[in-house]
Design a protein around this motif. Structure first.
Motif, PDB file in Angstrom:
ATOM      1  N   SER A  14      62.685  51.417  85.637  1.00 51.69           N
ATOM      2  CA  SER A  14      63.800  51.049  86.539  1.00 51.69           C
ATOM      3  C   SER A  14      64.511  52.289  87.077  1.00 51.69           C
ATOM      4  CB  SER A  14      64.832  50.181  85.814  1.00 51.69           C
ATOM      5  OG  SER A  14      64.196  49.225  85.064  1.00 51.69           O
ATOM      6  N   ASP A  15      64.709  53.295  86.201  1.00 51.36           N
ATOM      7  CA  ASP A  15      65.376  54.529  86.652  1.00 51.36           C
ATOM      8  C   ASP A  15      64.572  55.179  87.775  1.00 51.36           C
ATOM      9  OD1 ASP A  15      67.439  54.249  84.920  1.00 51.36           O
ATOM     10  OD2 ASP A  15      66.760  55.741  83.464  1.00 51.36           O
ATOM     11  N   ASN A  16      63.255  55.179  87.614  1.00 49.72           N
ATOM     12  CA  ASN A  16      62.429  55.817  88.643  1.00 49.72           C
ATOM     13  C   ASN A  16      62.360  54.997  89.928  1.00 49.72           C
ATOM     14  OD1 ASN A  16      61.547  58.398  87.639  1.00 49.72           O
ATOM     15  ND2 ASN A  16      60.678  57.199  85.960  1.00 49.72           N
ATOM     16  N   VAL A  17      62.463  53.693  89.803  1.00 47.95           N
ATOM     17  CA  VAL A  17      62.528  52.841  91.004  1.00 47.95           C
ATOM     18  C   VAL A  17      63.757  53.238  91.826  1.00 47.95           C
ATOM     19  CG1 VAL A  17      63.017  50.482  91.787  1.00 47.95           C
ATOM     20  CG2 VAL A  17      61.239  50.875  90.079  1.00 47.95           C
ATOM     21  N   ARG A  18      64.904  53.435  91.140  1.00 43.16           N
ATOM     22  CA  ARG A  18      66.145  53.815  91.849  1.00 43.16           C
ATOM     23  C   ARG A  18      66.005  55.193  92.499  1.00 43.16           C
ATOM     24  NH1 ARG A  18      68.619  50.841  87.940  1.00 43.16           N
ATOM     25  NH2 ARG A  18      68.611  52.560  86.468  1.00 43.16           N
ATOM     26  N   ARG A  19      65.354  56.131  91.771  1.00 36.15           N
ATOM     27  CA  ARG A  19      65.166  57.479  92.332  1.00 36.15           C
ATOM     28  C   ARG A  19      64.309  57.409  93.607  1.00 36.15           C
ATOM     29  NH1 ARG A  19      64.215  59.111  86.336  1.00 36.15           N
ATOM     30  NH2 ARG A  19      66.344  59.700  85.786  1.00 36.15           N
ATOM     31  N   ILE A  20      63.247  56.648  93.534  1.00 39.49           N
ATOM     32  CA  ILE A  20      62.361  56.537  94.708  1.00 39.49           C
ATOM     33  C   ILE A  20      63.111  55.873  95.863  1.00 39.49           C
ATOM     34  CG2 ILE A  20      60.266  55.400  95.570  1.00 39.49           C
ATOM     35  CD1 ILE A  20      59.119  55.871  92.698  1.00 39.49           C
ATOM     36  N   LYS A  21      63.897  54.849  95.544  1.00 40.09           N
ATOM     37  CA  LYS A  21      64.659  54.153  96.594  1.00 40.09           C
ATOM     38  C   LYS A  21      65.634  55.118  97.281  1.00 40.09           C
ATOM     39  CE  LYS A  21      66.277  50.669  98.961  1.00 40.09           C
ATOM     40  NZ  LYS A  21      65.527  49.898  99.939  1.00 40.09           N
ATOM     41  N   SER A  22      66.245  56.019  96.478  1.00 41.32           N
ATOM     42  CA  SER A  22      67.205  56.964  97.087  1.00 41.32           C
ATOM     43  C   SER A  22      66.497  57.864  98.094  1.00 41.32           C
ATOM     44  CB  SER A  22      67.933  57.783  96.012  1.00 41.32           C
ATOM     45  OG  SER A  22      67.112  58.825  95.537  1.00 41.32           O
ATOM     46  N   MET A  23      65.215  58.162  97.834  1.00 41.49           N
ATOM     47  CA  MET A  23      64.450  58.980  98.797  1.00 41.49           C
ATOM     48  C   MET A  23      64.035  58.130 100.006  1.00 41.49           C
ATOM     49  SD  MET A  23      62.099  61.547  96.573  1.00 41.49           S
ATOM     50  CE  MET A  23      61.363  60.455  95.398  1.00 41.49           C
ATOM     51  N   ALA A  24      63.606  56.894  99.742  1.00 39.89           N
ATOM     52  CA  ALA A  24      63.176  56.013 100.843  1.00 39.89           C
ATOM     53  C   ALA A  24      64.327  55.784 101.823  1.00 39.89           C
ATOM     54  CB  ALA A  24      62.682  54.688 100.282  1.00 39.89           C
ATOM     55  N   LEU A  25      65.549  55.714 101.292  1.00 46.30           N
ATOM     56  CA  LEU A  25      66.720  55.478 102.154  1.00 46.30           C
ATOM     57  C   LEU A  25      66.944  56.615 103.156  1.00 46.30           C
ATOM     58  CD1 LEU A  25      69.423  53.921  99.791  1.00 46.30           C
ATOM     59  CD2 LEU A  25      68.382  52.865 101.789  1.00 46.30           C
ATOM     60  N   ILE A  62      66.522  67.125 106.059  1.00 44.98           N
ATOM     61  CA  ILE A  62      65.893  66.085 105.228  1.00 44.98           C
ATOM     62  C   ILE A  62      65.797  66.510 103.758  1.00 44.98           C
ATOM     63  CG2 ILE A  62      63.800  64.698 104.886  1.00 44.98           C
ATOM     64  CD1 ILE A  62      63.270  65.018 107.884  1.00 44.98           C
ATOM     65  N   ASP A  63      65.313  67.734 103.495  1.00 49.96           N
ATOM     66  CA  ASP A  63      65.131  68.144 102.095  1.00 49.96           C
ATOM     67  C   ASP A  63      66.469  68.248 101.366  1.00 49.96           C
ATOM     68  OD1 ASP A  63      65.693  70.250 103.763  1.00 49.96           O
ATOM     69  OD2 ASP A  63      64.524  71.723 102.646  1.00 49.96           O
ATOM     70  N   VAL A  64      67.510  68.688 102.081  1.00 53.91           N
ATOM     71  CA  VAL A  64      68.843  68.791 101.468  1.00 53.91           C
ATOM     72  C   VAL A  64      69.377  67.380 101.169  1.00 53.91           C
ATOM     73  CG1 VAL A  64      71.235  69.571 101.846  1.00 53.91           C
ATOM     74  CG2 VAL A  64      69.331  70.979 102.625  1.00 53.91           C
ATOM     75  N   ALA A  65      69.190  66.463 102.128  1.00 55.15           N
ATOM     76  CA  ALA A  65      69.678  65.086 101.944  1.00 55.15           C
ATOM     77  C   ALA A  65      68.963  64.407 100.767  1.00 55.15           C
ATOM     78  CB  ALA A  65      69.459  64.285 103.225  1.00 55.15           C
ATOM     79  N   ILE A  66      67.657  64.649 100.649  1.00 54.69           N
ATOM     80  CA  ILE A  66      66.900  64.018  99.544  1.00 54.69           C
ATOM     81  C   ILE A  66      67.399  64.539  98.197  1.00 54.69           C
ATOM     82  CG2 ILE A  66      64.613  63.986  98.414  1.00 54.69           C
ATOM     83  CD1 ILE A  66      63.387  63.434 101.118  1.00 54.69           C
ATOM     84  N   ALA A  67      67.595  65.863  98.093  1.00 53.13           N
ATOM     85  CA  ALA A  67      68.093  66.439  96.830  1.00 53.13           C
ATOM     86  C   ALA A  67      69.479  65.888  96.500  1.00 53.13           C
ATOM     87  CB  ALA A  67      68.118  67.961  96.933  1.00 53.13           C
ATOM     88  N   CYS A  68      70.368  65.854  97.504  1.00 54.95           N
ATOM     89  CA  CYS A  68      71.730  65.337  97.272  1.00 54.95           C
ATOM     90  C   CYS A  68      71.674  63.861  96.865  1.00 54.95           C
ATOM     91  CB  CYS A  68      72.580  65.470  98.538  1.00 54.95           C
ATOM     92  SG  CYS A  68      73.048  67.145  98.881  1.00 54.95           S
ATOM     93  N   GLY A  69      70.808  63.091  97.525  1.00 58.02           N
ATOM     94  CA  GLY A  69      70.685  61.658  97.219  1.00 58.02           C
ATOM     95  C   GLY A  69      70.277  61.438  95.777  1.00 58.02           C
ATOM     96  N   MET A 102      68.728  70.914  88.015  1.00 57.46           N
ATOM     97  CA  MET A 102      67.541  71.454  88.690  1.00 57.46           C
ATOM     98  C   MET A 102      67.666  71.336  90.218  1.00 57.46           C
ATOM     99  SD  MET A 102      63.741  70.104  87.970  1.00 57.46           S
ATOM    100  CE  MET A 102      63.725  68.983  89.353  1.00 57.46           C
ATOM    101  N   LEU A 103      68.139  70.172  90.670  1.00 61.22           N
ATOM    102  CA  LEU A 103      68.255  69.952  92.128  1.00 61.22           C
ATOM    103  C   LEU A 103      69.377  70.797  92.730  1.00 61.22           C
ATOM    104  CD1 LEU A 103      67.649  66.098  92.132  1.00 61.22           C
ATOM    105  CD2 LEU A 103      66.197  67.802  93.227  1.00 61.22           C
ATOM    106  N   THR A 104      70.462  71.022  91.944  1.00 65.37           N
ATOM    107  CA  THR A 104      71.557  71.885  92.437  1.00 65.37           C
ATOM    108  C   THR A 104      71.027  73.296  92.651  1.00 65.37           C
ATOM    109  OG1 THR A 104      73.116  70.565  91.182  1.00 65.37           O
ATOM    110  CG2 THR A 104      73.922  72.674  91.979  1.00 65.37           C
TER     111      THR A 104
END
Lengths: 127, 272
Positions: free
Chosen positions: B110-121, B171-178, B247-249
């Motif tokens: 479920s956690d990974n589903v949410r992570r993927i969704k944040s990128m899809a958005l 895009i890459d900045v938005a994905i990391a922030c998301g 890591m993303l920061t």
């Protein structure tokens, strides 16, 4: 002149100095079909050899984009070594400059107002 | 705004008329209307040369405009497909989550589903917008919060407050922030209000300054919950969520600070 090909707007032949020449007829408006016809004529008179080419634009009236793109030879093998364009009238100057700046052929191209100078430059590429 | 005044030559005669015709064509080109052509005569004077040059320029501009539009359509299609493919991956993970008996494994899915969704958005926001290379980040944040609220089943009454300035991010900045926001909000929902009936999660996004050609942004995720355990070191944490945040920061070339006082506040400063 031997082996001269006349199409709707061009006259094309190989001269005695080994230069492929094409001359645009007075007031010609060149369309894609004309440009394709010219390429076929160049290929025919060249008979498998690759020549330097002199294009006499001095009497041209207009050339459509599709024809300019065809002469830029982007997606096809160039049938000539180099191109010298002979210009003189204000209209031919404008069109010639489009070939130098926007519709640039894939082989070296130069504009000349003197036929003598154009032939002298092309002679360097005669083999 | 009133329409700009048309420039016309008042000189009488055919020359004045020809110049005005050419000016009309140039004005049409400025409005991306390339159908208008300057009249051409069978003569070799300068006016005719100018008219021919303008017409040929119009043909070239029209062709460039068409290929730019085609690229935009293609780019939109690509974002749409990426979003759809990410959605398929997350559906597969969700199906897998439903089949496993182990609760920990189910949470992992479920956690990974949410992570993927944040990128899809991010891709969904892009193909729905005019600008296909930068993400309207405030719009994205609204969608992300809506998604997290819908995806997570919590029993408390949690208020979500979003204060976001309208800025566009790459895009890459938005994905990391998301991904960072997704982890921090999920953490707050999971742990901040454990023994409470209600809580508040705030998300702030502002531009704080401009450094040379780069903007510097501030992102704050704050809750009014229980706060972090006293001895926690976020850089040494074994939680995958916090590891992702640090890591993303770093990937954003940003800085991270945490304040735990009447709740928890994570502040990330990053260039964009």
């Amino acid at each position: 002149m031997e082996n001269v090909i006349r199409t709707r707007v061009f006259t094309t032949w190989i001269d005695n100095a080994g230069i492929c020449r094409t001359k645009v007829k007075q007031g010609a408006i060149i369309e894609l079909a004309d440009a394709e016809e010219n390429s076929a004529a160049v290929q025919k008179v060249s008979a498998g050899k690759i020549y330097p080419m002199l294009v006499d634009l001095t009497h041209i009236n207009f050339i459509h984009k599709s024809a300019r793109d065809h002469f830029a030879m982007r997606n096809r093998k160039p049938g000539v070594k180099v191109i010298a364009m002979l210009i003189g009238s204000p209209v031919s100057k404008v069109i010639g400059n489009f070939f130098l700046g926007i519709n640039k052929p894939t082989v070296p191209t130069q504009l000349f107002t003197s036929e003598k100078k154009a032939v002298a430059w092309l002679s360097k590429f005669v083999s | 705004m009133s329409a700009p005044k048309k420039i016309r030559i008042k000189k009488a005669g055919s020359e004045g008329k020809k110049i005005n015709q050419i000016l009309e064509v140039v004005e049409s080109y400025a409005k991306l209307d390339f159908n208008k052509k300057a009249p051409i005569e069978n003569s070799n004077n300068n006016f005719n040369a100018l008219a021919i040059g303008i017409n040929m320029l119009g043909e070239e501009l029209q062709s460039s405009t068409i290929s730019l539009n085609e690229k935009d359509i293609l780019l939109k299609e690509i974002h749409h497909r990426i979003k759809n493919n990410l959605q398929i991956i997350s559906s597969l993970l969700r199906l897998q989550a439903d089949q496993v008996q182990d609760k920990r494994l189910s949470v992992f899915f479920s956690d990974n589903v949410r992570r993927i969704k944040s990128m899809a958005l991010v891709h969904e926001t892009l193909y729905n917008s005019e600008n296909l290379s930068k993400v309207n980040f405030s719009q994205y944040l609204r969608s992300l919060i809506d998604h997290i609220r819908e995806a997570y089943h919590y029993t408390q009454k949690i208020d979500f407050v979003l204060k976001a300035e309208p800025h566009n991010l790459k895009i890459d900045v938005a994905i990391a922030c998301g991904l960072i926001i997704n982890e921090l909000i999920t953490n707050s929902i999971k742990y901040a209000f454990e023994k409470r009936n209600s809580g508040k999660i705030e998300l702030l996004f502002t531009k704080i300054k401009q450094k040379k050609s780069k903007n510097i942004f501030k992102l704050v995720v704050r809750d009014n919950g229980a706060g972090l355990p006293a001895n926690i070191d976020i850089y040494q944490s074994k939680s995958l969520g916090l590891q992702l945040v640090t890591m993303l920061t770093e990937q954003l070339d940003g800085s991270l600070s945490v304040e735990s006082n009447k709740g928890t506040a994570f502040t990330i400063i990053f260039p964009g």
